[in-house]
Design a protein around this motif. Structure first.
Motif, short mmCIF file in Angstrom:
data_model
loop_
_atom_site.label_atom_id
_atom_site.label_comp_id
_atom_site.label_asym_id
_atom_site.label_seq_id
_atom_site.Cartn_x
_atom_site.Cartn_y
_atom_site.Cartn_z
N PHE A 157 0.83 -1.20 0.00
CA PHE A 157 0.00 0.00 0.00
C PHE A 157 0.87 1.26 0.00
N ALA A 158 1.94 1.24 0.79
CA ALA A 158 2.83 2.40 0.85
C ALA A 158 3.46 2.67 -0.52
N GLN A 159 3.78 1.61 -1.25
CA GLN A 159 4.36 1.77 -2.59
C GLN A 159 3.42 2.56 -3.49
N LEU A 160 2.13 2.26 -3.41
CA LEU A 160 1.15 3.00 -4.22
C LEU A 160 0.98 4.43 -3.72
N GLN A 161 0.89 4.60 -2.42
CA GLN A 161 0.71 5.94 -1.87
C GLN A 161 1.88 6.86 -2.20
N ASN A 162 3.06 6.29 -2.26
CA ASN A 162 4.25 7.09 -2.57
C ASN A 162 4.30 7.53 -4.03
N LEU A 163 3.48 6.94 -4.86
CA LEU A 163 3.42 7.32 -6.28
C LEU A 163 2.43 8.46 -6.52
N VAL A 164 1.73 8.90 -5.47
CA VAL A 164 0.70 9.94 -5.61
C VAL A 164 1.32 11.33 -5.46
N ASP A 165 1.08 12.19 -6.42
CA ASP A 165 1.46 13.59 -6.32
C ASP A 165 0.37 14.31 -5.53
N ILE A 166 0.75 15.16 -4.58
CA ILE A 166 -0.22 15.81 -3.71
C ILE A 166 -1.18 16.70 -4.49
N ASP A 167 -0.72 17.35 -5.56
CA ASP A 167 -1.62 18.17 -6.37
C ASP A 167 -2.68 17.31 -7.05
N LEU A 168 -2.28 16.12 -7.47
CA LEU A 168 -3.24 15.19 -8.07
C LEU A 168 -4.25 14.73 -7.01
N ALA A 169 -3.75 14.46 -5.81
CA ALA A 169 -4.65 14.05 -4.72
C ALA A 169 -5.66 15.14 -4.42
N LEU A 170 -5.23 16.40 -4.41
CA LEU A 170 -6.14 17.51 -4.13
C LEU A 170 -7.17 17.67 -5.25
N ALA A 171 -6.73 17.47 -6.49
CA ALA A 171 -7.67 17.57 -7.61
C ALA A 171 -8.71 16.46 -7.55
N THR A 172 -8.29 15.27 -7.16
CA THR A 172 -9.21 14.15 -7.02
C THR A 172 -10.21 14.42 -5.90
N LEU A 173 -9.73 14.96 -4.79
CA LEU A 173 -10.61 15.31 -3.69
C LEU A 173 -11.60 16.39 -4.11
N ALA A 174 -11.12 17.39 -4.86
CA ALA A 174 -12.00 18.47 -5.32
C ALA A 174 -13.16 17.92 -6.14
N THR A 175 -12.87 16.98 -7.04
CA THR A 175 -13.92 16.38 -7.87
C THR A 175 -14.93 15.63 -7.02
N THR A 176 -14.45 14.88 -6.05
CA THR A 176 -15.34 14.10 -5.19
C THR A 176 -16.20 14.99 -4.31
N LEU A 177 -15.71 16.18 -3.99
CA LEU A 177 -16.47 17.12 -3.16
C LEU A 177 -17.36 18.03 -3.99
N GLY A 178 -17.46 17.78 -5.30
CA GLY A 178 -18.30 18.63 -6.14
C GLY A 178 -17.53 19.76 -6.77
N GLU A 179 -16.27 19.50 -7.16
CA GLU A 179 -15.39 20.49 -7.81
C GLU A 179 -15.14 21.70 -6.90
N PHE A 180 -14.84 21.43 -5.64
CA PHE A 180 -14.49 22.50 -4.70
C PHE A 180 -12.97 22.49 -4.52
N ASP A 181 -12.32 23.55 -4.97
CA ASP A 181 -10.86 23.64 -4.97
C ASP A 181 -10.36 24.00 -3.56
N LEU A 182 -9.51 23.13 -3.01
CA LEU A 182 -8.99 23.32 -1.65
C LEU A 182 -7.57 23.85 -1.61
N ARG A 183 -7.01 24.17 -2.77
CA ARG A 183 -5.59 24.55 -2.79
C ARG A 183 -5.31 25.88 -2.10
N ALA A 184 -6.32 26.69 -1.89
CA ALA A 184 -6.11 27.97 -1.20
C ALA A 184 -6.07 27.81 0.32
N TYR A 185 -6.36 26.63 0.81
CA TYR A 185 -6.42 26.38 2.25
C TYR A 185 -5.14 25.66 2.72
#
Length: 449
Positions: A291-319
């Motif tokens: 699991f750690a091997q997969l998590q280490n392949l994630v870029d944080i900006d990509l993770a934030l973009a994925t979260l934004a989509t799941t939350l209804g396209e709410f951009d969290l990068r300003a927080y």
């Protein structure tokens, strides 16, 4: 219907796997959305594992298309159209159920009824319709609409939509086609009925130009977990797919759904199959390393973009990344999944960074990292506690994630008597213990408008 003593399993297929960075794993089939043979292999592997069904989700618009910097680092830009794919897979499998997604917001009932009736005949009674109302607001722009329908309006349309589809599936009696060569009668006209539906959203005369499906009606599957979605699923669905990350919430969901189903006049409640993302290791340490091997392949900006989509396209990068999730404004996109993630963040005191990294894996579904015994323990416990009738398995990447589950977890469940050792005979409905819907005949006088 007496509750089965055995778990039901579905394979939830999503491009290269469910972890957002799964396609980057050294063994992953990164070309799964480009080479159909990869899906053939997955379907056959799932059938080797005696899975009850294979499920393909869908959206009629690219998710995250406004953030190409994030999107181009995922395998989410392209995918196979479900009905075409499942029709092809029906010819290289023989037992596994085939569940495809079709939206009631951007389709017409006659088209959907015809497609799934055809798939049911092509697959000899193995098809199912995952009925969605579309939570991706970008779909509107692909169907000549300026805005996406409001949540309540989508479900109002869906109620009428499913009634029309069921009526069309009942166009023909089961014994309509007499094929009388000597007498020159191909079908008995007494077995044909016209729907002649006139409603708020649709006017559909019928009849359907496909014979009645082998299952009577293909399975109806639904995944909405908002109050409106639960009421809809309780009234119509044979199976409910749901995202649940805690046993307590899953038990409450099942209890609520069953209460709603009985209140709607149903004799049996739908089967409930939460999603589960298993990471299987021969030891705990090996599983955690995987699991750690997969998590280490994630870029944080990509993770934030994925979260934004799941939350209804709410951009969290300003927080602040290491601060709490802020209060979110209302959204017209995914309701239940958004609520699940907000509740998870509050309950576990997660920072934005931690929540984003959680979403890159299973998007709010249950994640179990451990040995086959530990994973089977969790599945068995949820089943015994009436938190699930089975699970929709979400491998992190293909093919290893699925193969590990089939090779390790399936035999462990079989040793416990919690999973079948061979397929039963019959249609998908029959194997799942679901009754075949009776044909709702219309009065003879209603056959002509």
């Amino acid at each position: 219907m007496t509750r089965s003593s055995k778990l039901r399993l579905g394979l939830f297929v999503q491009e290269t796997g469910h972890h957002i960075a799964g396609w980057r794993h050294p063994h992953a089939h990164a070309d799964a959305a480009l080479d159909f043979d990869r899906y053939v292999d997955l379907a056959r592997e799932a059938e080797r594992g005696l899975f009850d069904l294979l499920f393909i989700q869908d959206s009629s618009a690219m998710r995250g298309a406004n953030d190409l910097d994030a999107l181009h680092r995922t395998a989410r830009a392209v995918t196979w159209e479900p009905l075409t794919t499942l029709a092809a897979l029906s010819q290289v499998t023989s037992r596994i159920g085939l569940i495809g997604t079709a939206t009631t917001t951007y389709n017409e009932p006659y088209q959907v009824a015809r497609q799934f009736a055809s798939l049911d005949r092509i697959s000899r009674g193995r098809s199912g319709w995952n009925l969605v109302t579309s939570n991706n607001e970008a779909e509107a722009a692909n169907f000549s609409r300026e805005t996406h329908l409001a949540h309540a309006d989508r479900y109002a349309r869906a109620e009428e939509f499913v009634d029309v589809v069921k009526g069309l599936w009942d166009s023909w009696a089961d014994d309509s086609f007499v094929l009388d060569k000597a007498g020159g009668r191909y079908f008995d006209p007494g077995g044909l009925q016209f729907l002649a539906h006139r409603g708020e959203h649709f006017q559909v005369r019928g009849p359907l130009t496909v014979a009645r499906p082998p299952q009577g009606h293909p399975l109806l599957v639904q995944a909405g977990s908002s109050p409106t979605g639960r009421a809809f699923g309780a009234a119509h669905a044979d199976i409910i797919f749901t995202a649940q990350s805690s046993l307590a919430d899953a038990r409450a969901f099942v209890a609520d759904l069953r209460e709603r189903a009985f209140a709607a006049g149903r004799v049996h409640a739908p089967l409930v199959m939460p999603g589960i993302m298993p990471v299987v290791g021969r030891t705990d340490e090996e599983a955690r390393e995987k699991f750690a091997q997969l998590q280490n392949l994630v870029d944080i900006d990509l993770a934030l973009a994925t979260l934004a989509t799941t939350l209804g396209e709410f951009d969290l990068r300003a927080y602040p990344l290491d601060g709490p999730l802020p209060e979110l404004p209302p959204a017209n996109g995914p309701q239940s999944r958004r609520a699940l993630l907000v509740d998870m963040a509050k309950r576990e005191n997660l920072t934005i960074r931690e929540l984003a990294l959680r979403v890159t894996g299973a998007r709010g579904h249950l994640v179990v990292v451990g040995t086959a015994v530990e994973i089977a323990d969790v599945m068995e416990h949820w089943f015994d506690e009436h938190a699930a009738d089975g699970f929709n398995v979400m491998p992190t990447h293909f093919p290893d994630g699925l193969r590990d589950f089939v090779d390790e977890v399936v035999p462990e469940l079989q040793r416990r008597g919690r999973y079948g050792t061979q397929y039963a005979e019959g249609t998908l409905r029959e194997r799942l213990g679901l009754s075949r819907p009776h044909r709702q005949a219309r009065a003879q006088g209603e056959r002509d408008e």
